[in-house]
Structure formats: C-alpha cells, structure tokens
Design a protein around this motif. Structure first.
Motif, PDB file in Angstrom:
ATOM      1  N   THR A   1       5.960 -31.706 -34.376  1.00  0.00           N
ATOM      2  CA  THR A   1       6.743 -32.183 -33.230  1.00  0.00           C
ATOM      3  C   THR A   1       8.088 -32.726 -33.697  1.00  0.00           C
ATOM      4  O   THR A   1       9.139 -32.399 -33.122  1.00  0.00           O
ATOM      5  CB  THR A   1       5.975 -33.278 -32.473  1.00  0.00           C
ATOM      6  N   ASN A   2       8.073 -33.532 -34.744  1.00  0.00           N
ATOM      7  CA  ASN A   2       9.313 -34.117 -35.264  1.00  0.00           C
ATOM      8  C   ASN A   2      10.242 -33.045 -35.821  1.00  0.00           C
ATOM      9  O   ASN A   2      11.464 -33.102 -35.610  1.00  0.00           O
ATOM     10  CB  ASN A   2       8.986 -35.152 -36.348  1.00  0.00           C
ATOM     11  N   HIS A   3       9.671 -32.067 -36.506  1.00  0.00           N
ATOM     12  CA  HIS A   3      10.505 -30.996 -37.071  1.00  0.00           C
ATOM     13  C   HIS A   3      11.169 -30.166 -35.962  1.00  0.00           C
ATOM     14  O   HIS A   3      12.345 -29.810 -36.073  1.00  0.00           O
ATOM     15  CB  HIS A   3       9.664 -30.087 -37.969  1.00  0.00           C
ATOM     16  N   VAL A   4      10.419 -29.844 -34.917  1.00  0.00           N
ATOM     17  CA  VAL A   4      10.990 -29.056 -33.816  1.00  0.00           C
ATOM     18  C   VAL A   4      12.092 -29.850 -33.122  1.00  0.00           C
ATOM     19  O   VAL A   4      13.155 -29.314 -32.783  1.00  0.00           O
ATOM     20  CB  VAL A   4       9.899 -28.654 -32.802  1.00  0.00           C
ATOM     21  N   GLN A   5      11.851 -31.158 -32.895  1.00  0.00           N
ATOM     22  CA  GLN A   5      12.854 -31.998 -32.241  1.00  0.00           C
ATOM     23  C   GLN A   5      14.155 -32.024 -33.050  1.00  0.00           C
ATOM     24  O   GLN A   5      15.258 -31.867 -32.497  1.00  0.00           O
ATOM     25  CB  GLN A   5      12.304 -33.419 -32.089  1.00  0.00           C
ATOM     26  N   GLU A   6      14.025 -32.197 -34.357  1.00  0.00           N
ATOM     27  CA  GLU A   6      15.202 -32.227 -35.228  1.00  0.00           C
ATOM     28  C   GLU A   6      15.890 -30.864 -35.272  1.00  0.00           C
ATOM     29  O   GLU A   6      17.124 -30.782 -35.334  1.00  0.00           O
ATOM     30  CB  GLU A   6      14.790 -32.660 -36.633  1.00  0.00           C
TER      31      GLU A   6
ATOM     32  N   VAL B   1      20.802 -29.893 -28.603  1.00  0.00           N
ATOM     33  CA  VAL B   1      20.159 -30.249 -27.342  1.00  0.00           C
ATOM     34  C   VAL B   1      18.838 -30.967 -27.652  1.00  0.00           C
ATOM     35  O   VAL B   1      18.231 -30.735 -28.697  1.00  0.00           O
ATOM     36  CB  VAL B   1      19.862 -29.009 -26.460  1.00  0.00           C
ATOM     37  N   PRO B   2      18.389 -31.863 -26.761  1.00  0.00           N
ATOM     38  CA  PRO B   2      17.113 -32.560 -26.995  1.00  0.00           C
ATOM     39  C   PRO B   2      15.887 -31.722 -26.631  1.00  0.00           C
ATOM     40  O   PRO B   2      14.778 -32.002 -27.081  1.00  0.00           O
ATOM     41  CB  PRO B   2      17.220 -33.792 -26.099  1.00  0.00           C
ATOM     42  N   ASP B   3      16.094 -30.698 -25.803  1.00  0.00           N
ATOM     43  CA  ASP B   3      14.968 -29.866 -25.382  1.00  0.00           C
ATOM     44  C   ASP B   3      15.492 -28.515 -24.933  1.00  0.00           C
ATOM     45  O   ASP B   3      16.712 -28.316 -24.787  1.00  0.00           O
ATOM     46  CB  ASP B   3      14.184 -30.540 -24.252  1.00  0.00           C
ATOM     47  N   LEU B   4      14.573 -27.575 -24.722  1.00  0.00           N
ATOM     48  CA  LEU B   4      14.965 -26.208 -24.407  1.00  0.00           C
ATOM     49  C   LEU B   4      13.951 -25.596 -23.453  1.00  0.00           C
ATOM     50  O   LEU B   4      12.738 -25.804 -23.604  1.00  0.00           O
ATOM     51  CB  LEU B   4      15.027 -25.395 -25.700  1.00  0.00           C
ATOM     52  N   ASN B   5      14.455 -24.853 -22.470  1.00  0.00           N
ATOM     53  CA  ASN B   5      13.579 -24.106 -21.571  1.00  0.00           C
ATOM     54  C   ASN B   5      12.674 -23.210 -22.403  1.00  0.00           C
ATOM     55  O   ASN B   5      13.146 -22.443 -23.249  1.00  0.00           O
ATOM     56  CB  ASN B   5      14.437 -23.269 -20.621  1.00  0.00           C
ATOM     57  N   ILE B   6      11.383 -23.305 -22.183  1.00  0.00           N
ATOM     58  CA  ILE B   6      10.447 -22.557 -23.029  1.00  0.00           C
ATOM     59  C   ILE B   6      10.647 -21.041 -22.886  1.00  0.00           C
ATOM     60  O   ILE B   6      10.286 -20.274 -23.780  1.00  0.00           O
ATOM     61  CB  ILE B   6       8.988 -22.955 -22.702  1.00  0.00           C
ATOM     62  N   LYS B   7      11.261 -20.610 -21.791  1.00  0.00           N
ATOM     63  CA  LYS B   7      11.537 -19.187 -21.620  1.00  0.00           C
ATOM     64  C   LYS B   7      12.596 -18.688 -22.603  1.00  0.00           C
ATOM     65  O   LYS B   7      12.741 -17.486 -22.817  1.00  0.00           O
ATOM     66  CB  LYS B   7      11.991 -18.904 -20.188  1.00  0.00           C
TER      67      LYS B   7
ATOM     68  N   HIS C   1       9.740 -27.188 -20.414  1.00  0.00           N
ATOM     69  CA  HIS C   1      10.561 -27.352 -21.603  1.00  0.00           C
ATOM     70  C   HIS C   1       9.684 -27.446 -22.850  1.00  0.00           C
ATOM     71  O   HIS C   1       8.568 -27.963 -22.793  1.00  0.00           O
ATOM     72  CB  HIS C   1      11.450 -28.591 -21.476  1.00  0.00           C
ATOM     73  N   LEU C   2      10.221 -26.952 -23.953  1.00  0.00           N
ATOM     74  CA  LEU C   2       9.456 -26.822 -25.185  1.00  0.00           C
ATOM     75  C   LEU C   2       8.859 -28.144 -25.653  1.00  0.00           C
ATOM     76  O   LEU C   2       7.666 -28.227 -25.945  1.00  0.00           O
ATOM     77  CB  LEU C   2      10.344 -26.229 -26.289  1.00  0.00           C
ATOM     78  N   MET C   3       9.683 -29.193 -25.758  1.00  0.00           N
ATOM     79  CA  MET C   3       9.180 -30.470 -26.282  1.00  0.00           C
ATOM     80  C   MET C   3       8.123 -31.067 -25.361  1.00  0.00           C
ATOM     81  O   MET C   3       7.157 -31.687 -25.824  1.00  0.00           O
ATOM     82  CB  MET C   3      10.329 -31.458 -26.488  1.00  0.00           C
TER      83      MET C   3
END
Length: 406
Positions: free
Chosen positions: A134-139, A147-153, A106-108
């Motif tokens: 990191t904070n910007h991507v999470q937001e 969603v809190p996270d995303l499959n990196i694919k 996952h991306l995060m």
C-alpha cells in the motif's frame, strides 16, 4: 453541434526520469478542455506532428495503442450522447470520457478496502506485506503521476510495468520481492476485474519469474563459534541464544515468538518435546528438545520479561532481531547473512547430514510437502563424502573396478 477535435501534446515540465507528461486536449465548438493521460515520454521519442511516439519498441507500440483507444473512446462517447439526445459540450463530453458523474473506484481506496478484508484472513506477518505494498503504491502515484489516487480504470499494462520499474530502480528492491509486490497487486486488481470495475486485465503481458535463491546453511563449526562466543552486551547475547535455539529446533520466527509452556509436552520417549502448530501453514511441528536447546530454555526460565509476557524466550521485534543478528555475524567473523530463515535451513541440513529421514525432518520443521522439506534440508559436501566413502568401502567394489566401469 459542431465537430470535435482531439489533440495529444507534451507538457514542458519534466519528471525525475527526464520525461514529459502527455496531455489530451479536447475541443468542442471552439472551447477547449485538457487532461493528463498519466503517461510520460522523452521529448526525443515524441512525434509532435503525428501526435504519437516514435519507433516500434514495445513501450512505444503500447503507448500508441493507448492513444488510439483514447480517440476511439471519445468518438464512442460522442455517439452515445447523440443517440441519447444529450447536449454535447466540451465539459459534458470530457466528463463522460473521464467517468465524472459516474460511480468511480479509485486504486488506493480499492487497495485499502482489500487490506481490511485481508487483515481478518492472514497472519500479522503476512498482513504487514500488504501494508508495505500500500505504501509503495501510494508513493509511486506521487512519483509517477503527482496524484494521491487514480481511477482504477486507468490501470493498464503500462502502469504495471512502470510500477515494477519504480520498485527496482527508485526503491532498490530485489527481483523476488518486487515480483511478490506486483503479484499481490495483481490479486487485488483481479478482484476488481471480477467485480466489473475494470474491463481488461492489465497483467496479461506481465511476464517475470522468481530468481532461484540458494541458501548456504551454517556448518556445525560455525554454529559452535556463534554458540561459544563471549558476548558481554545483553541484547546481543539474548539474540545469539535465540538464533542458536532455532538452529537446534527449526522453529520459525513467528513460532519462536509465541513459544510458551503450553507447547512443551512429554513425548512417548519420556523426553521433553515442542508440539506447536506453525503460524504460517497450520502444520504441526514436533520437535524433540535437544540438550543444546534445553540449556537455552533453562537460562531464561526466571527471566522477568519472559514471565510477564507468558513466553519462554526474550524475543524482540523481527526488525530489531535481524539487525542485531548482523552485529553478531560481524562479532563472530561469520560472513553469511544470519537470519531465522538461515537457522531453519541449518537445522534441516544438520538433520539430513545425520541421515535423518525426509519424513522426520518434515515433521520437525512442520512441512507437509516433501519438496518444501527438500528445500530446507540440503545435502552438503560432507554428507556426499561420507556416502561415497561408504560406497568405496564395500568389499565387492574396488576402485579399479569402478574405473573400468567408467
């Protein structure tokens, strides 16, 4: 096994941009299963009958290419399951498509793992930029996909483009800082690509450039205004002293913050010098302590806070320092944005205008690359005027001859 049906449709709920999420509905033997594609579009741009975006714009072409690849991927997974004699149900096929049951990155998680490695390799100031990313991507994940996270694919060009747009419009971040954030993310994704966690590089078509930034250094008169201003507020008085000190030494904020007696040496000329390896580059800065800077060091030699911390100047956090500099600029009637960076440029320009060589300026500023030195040491109109005046004063060149030559 019966045939499969693939349908793309829009959910009615709209995000802040007025767009609807695009969903995949998979049907196997009459049973359905749905999942979001983490993409959104305005209803007016969606062709419900053809189940794709309308038009030929770049974003629509990219979206339709994605939809086609989703279809192809599902059919491919179906053929793989048939080949491996696996039982095909709507759950098993959807899970195969989503990678459920497989090892998913996952991306995060990837970003935070990279942060831990980076922390041991970079300076604290640089590391703070990774934390900010990191904070910007999470937001962004919450804002764009809820969603809190995303499959990196799932990270593709559309994700990159949307993240860039988010930083500029929602976070109101300027072009150069946005580009730095996205390029840092690119470095992390490149590592994931090298490790085989993703198959294609989503940054291939990301084409943006840094804007050229021109910094107008302070004039000698402006520095004198700041230096001589009566300031009764202690915190502002101290920050003013730090700023003026940088104008006469060219030290960066990080080097200013760690300045201690161990960096003060007696030079070959018998005078006091600052010899310090730059925190950012590791290059040695050799700075003669001019009288204006020596006065400031003298002022704080018995400062309790400095003595307790083993430093020579009462340096605050970078955030508070820059905030107080804005107040000082207002008090002194200086319209230019006062920062340590501006003070370094001012120092370099002062030296250039005094006809100090580029090599010497580079030595003082801790710059090994002449192009970096040139960036800091700008030739001003005053220097140009001086040199042109000297040229016109040469005996064998008259103003008439100059005009005729033209």
């Amino acid at each position: 096994m019966g045939s499969i049906t693939i349908l793309f449709y829009l959910k009615n709920r709209k995000n802040k941009k007025g767009e609807c999420q695009i969903y995949l509905r998979l049907t196997v033997d009459g049973k359905r299963k749905e999942t979001s594609l983490n993409r959104s579009i305005l209803k007016s741009r969606w062709d419900k009958g053809k189940q794709c975006g309308k038009g030929r714009t770049e974003d629509i072409l990219s979206l339709n290419k994605l939809l086609n690849s989703v279809k192809q991927s599902l059919y491919q997974k179906q053929q793989e399951m048939i080949y491996n004699a696996e039982d095909i149900t709507v759950e098993s096929l959807m899970n195969k498509y989503l990678g459920i049951g497989e090892r998913i990155k996952h991306l995060m998680v990837v970003i935070k793992e990279d942060n831990q490695r980076t922390k041991n390799l970079v300076k604290e100031g640089t590391y703070r930029k990774y934390i900010a990313l990191t904070n910007h991507v999470q937001e962004f994940l919450t804002f764009q996909y809820n969603v809190p996270d995303l499959n990196i694919k799932k990270i593709d060009y559309q994700f990159v483009d949307d993240f860039d747009y988010y930083l500029r419009t929602e976070k109101l971040i300027g072009n150069n800082t946005t580009v730095r954030y996205v390029k840092t993310l690119k470095k992390i994704i490149q590592s994931a690509l090298n490790k085989g966690w993703i198959k294609t590089n989503p940054f291939i078509n990301y084409k943006v450039k840094f804007d050229k930034v021109t910094i107008d250094p302070l004039t000698e008169e402006e520095v004198q205004i700041i230096r001589n201003k009566e300031i009764d507020i202690k915190r502002l008085d101290q920050v003013r002293d730090l700023f003026v000190f940088v104008c006469y030494t060219g030290l960066s904020y990080a080097d200013l913050a760690k300045l201690s007696n161990k960096y003060i040496v007696t030079g070959i000329d018998g005078n006091k010098w600052i010899k310090i390896y730059r925190s950012k580059t590791g290059e040695l800065s050799s700075v003669p302590i001019l009288p204006q800077a020596a006065v400031i060091l003298k002022k704080y030699e018995n400062n309790p806070s400095c003595k307790n911390r083993g430093i020579l100047l009462p340096v605050l956090s970078n955030e508070r320092y820059n905030a107080y500099l804005k107040e000082i600029g207002t008090i002194c009637g200086i319209s230019k944005n006062l920062t340590t960076h501006l003070a370094r440029h001012t120092c370099g320009t002062f030296l250039a205008n005094k006809l100090i060589s580029r090599e010497t300026i580079g030595k003082i500023l801790g710059q090994s690359d002449w192009r970096s030195t040139a960036h800091y040491a700008k030739t001003t109109d005053i220097r140009v005027s001086q040199e042109i005046t000297e040229l016109m004063d040469v005996d064998d060149i008259s103003s008439d001859q100059s005009i005729e030559a033209v």
